[in-house]
Design a protein around this motif. Structure first.
Motif, PDB file in Angstrom:
ATOM      1  N   LEU A   2      -8.945  86.499 -13.587  1.00  0.00           N
ATOM      2  CA  LEU A   2      -7.413  87.352 -13.420  1.00  0.00           C
ATOM      3  C   LEU A   2      -7.581  88.517 -14.154  1.00  0.00           C
ATOM      4  N   VAL A  49     -10.648  80.791 -13.689  1.00  0.00           N
ATOM      5  CA  VAL A  49      -9.551  81.573 -13.101  1.00  0.00           C
ATOM      6  C   VAL A  49      -8.818  82.288 -13.893  1.00  0.00           C
ATOM      7  N   LEU A  72      -1.769  82.461  -5.825  1.00  0.00           N
ATOM      8  CA  LEU A  72      -1.344  83.589  -6.800  1.00  0.00           C
ATOM      9  C   LEU A  72       0.251  83.564  -7.066  1.00  0.00           C
TER      10      LEU A  72
END
Length: 150
Positions: free
Chosen positions: A17, A13, A136
């Motif tokens: 990002l 992740v 998020l």
């Protein structure tokens, strides 16, 4: 080579990002006329304020530096998308306001923006979007606590 099945998903992740941010900017810059993705983001954030914000307020809402925001705002002003004027109470502060040209551009490009979002989230359920949004926001808040909240 990396074995993504065995890799800590948080690291995946973390990497994605950055990749998503870069690809989003690249795709938007290629598709939008007259504005870059970063300029578009600044002017969208500008629309969140009830009154024209100061440059400092806009920079904080965009979570970027005063200097970077000023450069983006000056480019937007050059293009006629925003107006910049000194604050009536504090002449050192600049207030930024979206122009009629922006409103027309936004109307003219609404379908492109809608199609972009539809394509970007194609195959992603609304439940997945909600989960991603929640995750998020938590990550964003956690970043505030790193290095003592600075």
């Amino acid at each position: 080579m990396y074995d993504f099945d065995k890799m800590d998903k948080r690291l995946i992740v973390f990497g994605y990002l950055f990749r998503v941010a870069n690809r989003l900017q690249s795709k938007m810059d290629a598709q939008m006329k007259d504005l870059t993705a970063k300029q578009w983001f600044v002017i969208l954030v500008l629309g969140l304020f009830e009154q024209p914000p100061t440059l400092k307020q806009l920079a904080a809402a965009c979570d970027t530096s005063h200097q970077n925001t000023k450069q983006l705002v000056m480019k937007l002003a050059e293009k006629g998308f925003v107006t910049v004027h000194n604050d009536e109470k504090d002449g050192r502060s600049m207030r930024i306001k979206a122009s009629e040209q922006w409103e027309q551009w936004d109307k003219d490009n609404e379908q492109i923006a809608t199609q972009f979002i539809e394509s970007m989230f194609s195959g992603v359920s609304m439940d997945e979007v909600a989960d991603l949004s929640s995750s998020l926001m938590k990550i964003f808040d956690n970043l505030d606590n790193i290095n003592g909240g600075t």
